[in-house]
Motif scaffolding. Sequence first.
Motif, PDB file in Angstrom:
ATOM      1  N   LYS A 230       0.835  -1.203   0.000  1.00  0.00           N
ATOM      2  CA  LYS A 230       0.000   0.000   0.000  1.00  0.00           C
ATOM      3  C   LYS A 230       0.868   1.250   0.000  1.00  0.00           C
ATOM      4  CE  LYS A 230      -3.484  -2.412   2.767  1.00  0.00           C
ATOM      5  NZ  LYS A 230      -4.177  -2.424   4.069  1.00  0.00           N
ATOM      6  N   ALA A 231       1.923   1.227   0.798  1.00  0.00           N
ATOM      7  CA  ALA A 231       2.831   2.372   0.849  1.00  0.00           C
ATOM      8  C   ALA A 231       3.531   2.550  -0.496  1.00  0.00           C
ATOM      9  CB  ALA A 231       3.857   2.179   1.966  1.00  0.00           C
ATOM     10  N   ASP A 232       3.987   1.446  -1.084  1.00  0.00           N
ATOM     11  CA  ASP A 232       4.669   1.531  -2.382  1.00  0.00           C
ATOM     12  C   ASP A 232       3.762   2.150  -3.437  1.00  0.00           C
ATOM     13  OD1 ASP A 232       6.854   0.359  -1.221  1.00  0.00           O
ATOM     14  OD2 ASP A 232       6.430  -1.661  -1.974  1.00  0.00           O
ATOM     15  N   ALA A 233       2.485   1.712  -3.483  1.00  0.00           N
ATOM     16  CA  ALA A 233       1.551   2.234  -4.480  1.00  0.00           C
ATOM     17  C   ALA A 233       1.311   3.728  -4.260  1.00  0.00           C
ATOM     18  CB  ALA A 233       0.235   1.463  -4.413  1.00  0.00           C
ATOM     19  N   LYS A 374       9.225  12.747   6.055  1.00  0.00           N
ATOM     20  CA  LYS A 374       8.664  12.679   4.704  1.00  0.00           C
ATOM     21  C   LYS A 374       7.821  11.417   4.542  1.00  0.00           C
ATOM     22  CE  LYS A 374      13.290  11.166   3.315  1.00  0.00           C
ATOM     23  NZ  LYS A 374      14.466  11.531   2.494  1.00  0.00           N
ATOM     24  N   PRO A 375       6.903  11.456   3.569  1.00  0.00           N
ATOM     25  CA  PRO A 375       6.030  10.294   3.350  1.00  0.00           C
ATOM     26  C   PRO A 375       6.795   9.010   3.044  1.00  0.00           C
ATOM     27  CG  PRO A 375       5.187  12.211   2.167  1.00  0.00           C
ATOM     28  CD  PRO A 375       6.534  12.586   2.695  1.00  0.00           C
ATOM     29  N   SER A 376       7.928   9.116   2.341  1.00  0.00           N
ATOM     30  CA  SER A 376       8.650   7.908   1.940  1.00  0.00           C
ATOM     31  C   SER A 376       9.232   7.149   3.120  1.00  0.00           C
ATOM     32  CB  SER A 376       9.782   8.271   0.961  1.00  0.00           C
ATOM     33  OG  SER A 376      10.702   9.161   1.560  1.00  0.00           O
ATOM     34  N   LEU A 377       9.278   7.768   4.303  1.00  0.00           N
ATOM     35  CA  LEU A 377       9.695   7.081   5.521  1.00  0.00           C
ATOM     36  C   LEU A 377       8.496   6.688   6.380  1.00  0.00           C
ATOM     37  CD1 LEU A 377      12.786   9.200   6.678  1.00  0.00           C
ATOM     38  CD2 LEU A 377      12.808   6.938   5.627  1.00  0.00           C
ATOM     39  N   LEU A 378       7.611   7.649   6.611  1.00  0.00           N
ATOM     40  CA  LEU A 378       6.529   7.423   7.557  1.00  0.00           C
ATOM     41  C   LEU A 378       5.470   6.456   7.034  1.00  0.00           C
ATOM     42  CD1 LEU A 378       6.282  11.062   8.862  1.00  0.00           C
ATOM     43  CD2 LEU A 378       6.539   9.075  10.323  1.00  0.00           C
ATOM     44  N   VAL A 379       5.152   6.520   5.751  1.00  0.00           N
ATOM     45  CA  VAL A 379       4.078   5.660   5.229  1.00  0.00           C
ATOM     46  C   VAL A 379       4.479   4.181   5.236  1.00  0.00           C
ATOM     47  CG1 VAL A 379       2.551   5.223   3.282  1.00  0.00           C
ATOM     48  CG2 VAL A 379       3.112   7.579   3.911  1.00  0.00           C
ATOM     49  N   PRO A 380       5.644   3.799   4.674  1.00  0.00           N
ATOM     50  CA  PRO A 380       6.011   2.379   4.770  1.00  0.00           C
ATOM     51  C   PRO A 380       6.269   1.916   6.197  1.00  0.00           C
ATOM     52  CG  PRO A 380       7.779   3.654   3.744  1.00  0.00           C
ATOM     53  CD  PRO A 380       6.593   4.557   3.827  1.00  0.00           C
ATOM     54  N   ALA A 381       6.811   2.800   7.053  1.00  0.00           N
ATOM     55  CA  ALA A 381       7.014   2.415   8.454  1.00  0.00           C
ATOM     56  C   ALA A 381       5.675   2.123   9.115  1.00  0.00           C
ATOM     57  CB  ALA A 381       7.750   3.522   9.202  1.00  0.00           C
ATOM     58  N   ALA A 382       4.673   2.952   8.833  1.00  0.00           N
ATOM     59  CA  ALA A 382       3.343   2.746   9.412  1.00  0.00           C
ATOM     60  C   ALA A 382       2.747   1.429   8.928  1.00  0.00           C
ATOM     61  CB  ALA A 382       2.430   3.913   9.049  1.00  0.00           C
ATOM     62  N   GLU A 383       2.875   1.134   7.630  1.00  0.00           N
ATOM     63  CA  GLU A 383       2.304  -0.116   7.121  1.00  0.00           C
ATOM     64  C   GLU A 383       3.007  -1.326   7.726  1.00  0.00           C
ATOM     65  OE1 GLU A 383       1.140  -2.405   2.957  1.00  0.00           O
ATOM     66  OE2 GLU A 383       2.143  -0.467   2.879  1.00  0.00           O
ATOM     67  N   THR A 384       4.322  -1.243   7.860  1.00  0.00           N
ATOM     68  CA  THR A 384       5.075  -2.356   8.454  1.00  0.00           C
ATOM     69  C   THR A 384       4.644  -2.588   9.894  1.00  0.00           C
ATOM     70  OG1 THR A 384       6.966  -1.795   7.042  1.00  0.00           O
ATOM     71  CG2 THR A 384       7.388  -3.246   8.902  1.00  0.00           C
ATOM     72  N   ILE A 385       4.517  -1.517  10.668  1.00  0.00           N
ATOM     73  CA  ILE A 385       4.074  -1.632  12.056  1.00  0.00           C
ATOM     74  C   ILE A 385       2.652  -2.190  12.117  1.00  0.00           C
ATOM     75  CG2 ILE A 385       3.458  -0.309  14.113  1.00  0.00           C
ATOM     76  CD1 ILE A 385       5.822   1.562  13.428  1.00  0.00           C
ATOM     77  N   GLY A 386       1.785  -1.663  11.253  1.00  0.00           N
ATOM     78  CA  GLY A 386       0.408  -2.131  11.250  1.00  0.00           C
ATOM     79  C   GLY A 386       0.287  -3.600  10.922  1.00  0.00           C
ATOM     80  N   THR A 387       1.130  -4.093   9.999  1.00  0.00           N
ATOM     81  CA  THR A 387       1.095  -5.509   9.624  1.00  0.00           C
ATOM     82  C   THR A 387       1.598  -6.389  10.766  1.00  0.00           C
ATOM     83  OG1 THR A 387       1.441  -4.944   7.301  1.00  0.00           O
ATOM     84  CG2 THR A 387       1.934  -7.201   7.959  1.00  0.00           C
ATOM     85  N   ILE A 388       2.725  -6.007  11.350  1.00  0.00           N
ATOM     86  CA  ILE A 388       3.335  -6.822  12.406  1.00  0.00           C
ATOM     87  C   ILE A 388       2.490  -6.812  13.682  1.00  0.00           C
ATOM     88  CG2 ILE A 388       5.325  -6.925  13.971  1.00  0.00           C
ATOM     89  CD1 ILE A 388       7.057  -6.059  11.581  1.00  0.00           C
ATOM     90  N   CYS A 389       1.875  -5.677  13.972  1.00  0.00           N
ATOM     91  CA  CYS A 389       1.103  -5.535  15.210  1.00  0.00           C
ATOM     92  C   CYS A 389      -0.397  -5.704  14.982  1.00  0.00           C
ATOM     93  CB  CYS A 389       1.374  -4.167  15.843  1.00  0.00           C
ATOM     94  SG  CYS A 389       3.102  -3.832  16.194  1.00  0.00           S
ATOM     95  N   GLU A 390      -0.788  -6.321  13.901  1.00  0.00           N
ATOM     96  CA  GLU A 390      -2.200  -6.441  13.550  1.00  0.00           C
ATOM     97  C   GLU A 390      -3.003  -7.041  14.707  1.00  0.00           C
ATOM     98  OE1 GLU A 390      -5.017  -8.227   9.966  1.00  0.00           O
ATOM     99  OE2 GLU A 390      -2.889  -8.768  10.085  1.00  0.00           O
ATOM    100  N   GLY A 391      -4.080  -6.347  15.045  1.00  0.00           N
ATOM    101  CA  GLY A 391      -4.938  -6.802  16.133  1.00  0.00           C
ATOM    102  C   GLY A 391      -4.493  -6.353  17.506  1.00  0.00           C
ATOM    103  N   ASN A 392      -3.289  -5.814  17.624  1.00  0.00           N
ATOM    104  CA  ASN A 392      -2.758  -5.381  18.925  1.00  0.00           C
ATOM    105  C   ASN A 392      -2.314  -3.927  18.891  1.00  0.00           C
ATOM    106  OD1 ASN A 392      -2.923  -7.900  20.422  1.00  0.00           O
ATOM    107  ND2 ASN A 392      -1.347  -8.648  19.025  1.00  0.00           N
ATOM    108  N   LEU A 393      -2.975  -3.136  18.044  1.00  0.00           N
ATOM    109  CA  LEU A 393      -2.610  -1.730  17.882  1.00  0.00           C
ATOM    110  C   LEU A 393      -3.895  -0.929  17.695  1.00  0.00           C
ATOM    111  CD1 LEU A 393      -0.172   0.223  17.544  1.00  0.00           C
ATOM    112  CD2 LEU A 393      -0.310  -0.204  15.092  1.00  0.00           C
ATOM    113  N   ASP A 394      -4.094   0.078  18.533  1.00  0.00           N
ATOM    114  CA  ASP A 394      -5.334   0.854  18.485  1.00  0.00           C
ATOM    115  C   ASP A 394      -5.199   2.153  17.704  1.00  0.00           C
ATOM    116  OD1 ASP A 394      -6.977  -0.894  20.191  1.00  0.00           O
ATOM    117  OD2 ASP A 394      -5.524  -0.357  21.735  1.00  0.00           O
TER     118      ASP A 394
END
Length: 674
Positions: A230-233, A374-394
């Motif tokens: 999603k971040a890449d797109a 910048k978006p090129s750091l924050l957006v992929p970092a957010a997606e990575t965190i969201g994937t790894i912490c799925e279900g345990n992040l509010d």
Amino acid sequence: MSDTALLPQGTAPIKKQYLLANTPAPIPDDDAAEGSTSHFIGKAGDANNVDDARNESSGPRRKKWSKEERKNKRGANKGRRFQKVRDELELCWKVAVGKPCEFGSECRNTHDIKAYLAAKPKDIRFPASDTLSSSPPFVNNSGQDDPMSGDDPASIDWSVKCPVYETIGECKHGLKCRFLGGHARKENGEIILTADDTKKATTAIAETEVNFVGPDTLKLIRSKKFPHPKADAYLKELEAQNENGKGKDSQTTTTELVVIAEPEPDAADHQISAQTTVTPAEKTEELSQVDTPDVPTRFTEKKRLDWKGKTYLAPLTTVGNLPFRRLCVDYGADITCGEMGLANSFLQGSKEEWSLVRRHPSERIFGVQLAGNKPSLLVPAAETIGTICEGNLDFVDINCGCPIDLVYKQGSGSALLDAANKLGKIIVGMNRALGDVPVTVKLRTGVKEGRNTAHKLMPRLGPEWGAAALTLHGRTRQQRYTKLADWDYIQQCVQAAREREAEEDLPPVPIFGGGDVYSSQDYWEKLDSSGVDGIMIGRGALIKPWIFTEIKEHREWDISSRERLDLLRKYAEYGLNHFGSDTPGVNTTRRYLCEAMSFQYRYVPIGLLEVLPGRLNDRPPPFQGRDELETLLASPDSRDWVKVSELFLGPAPESWTFTPKHKSNAYGAEESQG
């Protein structure tokens, strides 16, 4: 007239009988306390490599510092290093837990259990709550000595209890545990580790931390193989639109950029349609806040945050670790957020940075805070965190308020306040990358003193870009902690945001304020007068973690010294469960316990005050407490903090040192550097 009435304004009004002198104590340096963090790394991976970190960054930097400038910037905070204290003889960890080691005789650590136990320091006794006292020696361990046979290892005390084993029914450190006698027995001349299967089963859910990132996952992240489609797109769309909107030879400084994103096949069904103005970094802060005919981006499928009436512990550098958050939850904190993490470090697979996402099950509403430029750091970092912490992040919070020079000079933290359009693209991209996990924003009133800009920025964050909650600290970046928070301006910003939401017929997002709240009275008065939905507590919680109890019970708590000592005992227990009960874990816990006391010593018991409630920025003259323990807990000398830590964690090793963030006496090797 009281003696304190003769002292300078801002002096805590302590009753005459408790005063020791008529001179105020030194003012604790909260700028230093908010200074550089071990998680801020440069290219070389050195937390203290300021030049590397600055030169590899992008953002509002202009030139390299001269030798003299570097010298002036150098300080105790930037040079704080905390080495791991290990056992004199290292036992293979697999042997320590009763497993075979695949390396055999080639293992770099010893497999000789008898030799290890002979060299290992003696077991530590962790005191029970009912053994604490307000009189020296403050812990009563009488009657706990059990006789040991002559052939028992000198390091094992069979009368101790392991706080980790007592909590979860097993100890993963096995023979390396500094409380080994609490989960071992002697059988046929051998030391046998024990486990309580019933307790393990009953505590599995309630006590097992989540969001643990293993070495295999970190390896994928470091090798750039962890997917974030999603971040890449989104970043490709931004890149294509930049190319379409601005030719190679174009000299224009402003480009109209329309972001129209088709939903990903595996993403949520929202459409992103936003028109933003891209402004170069060289433009003035006024230009960055100019309103543009943006089309609101509505994320209808996002989880809505119902935070009204809830208490919120601020994300805190260094001290805001998992054990401290657990402590604050015990005292009534509803919302907790991990320490500020750097997006770049997450994407580099930093083990230290990824430890910041760990969550204890007791944390009912938990978020992760990200900083980046910048978006090129924050957006992929957010997606990575969201994937790894799925279900345990509010929620995921964007830090737009950090005033630290090194963060600001990279274009992160409070620098984003003057880059509204870039911030908008970051929020839109993170919203898309995180699916249904909300994105929140923490900000200050502005960058420069006397030039507040938050009233222009806040009305855009929710309606245009989809921020799910906002937190406003009532100071500019330049003010740091030198002036009181401006709650009148916070009220103005809340009104501006609510008016925009009403115009767009959008449901209101939670807005929290922050700054100088130190009592229940402070909290409820500022809540009523400013119109915020709640107040984020930072320094108030560092100094008195029980402030959340005061707020919920609408009272000022004259907490006793013994109750405060029990609070520190509980913090140490949580630290051992999180950092470990082996030698490195014990001394990491000791370090963070001392970090916590570097704030908690500043508490002035309300029973000593002539006027209530106490105020956060009042500095007390030297005083004595109502008992010896209260006097000890008020000591600004870090050597006394170490003494308190020894009540729970045993004697500090000779090689262990502690350099506090505040300008106080250091402990250990630093003592001789004066």
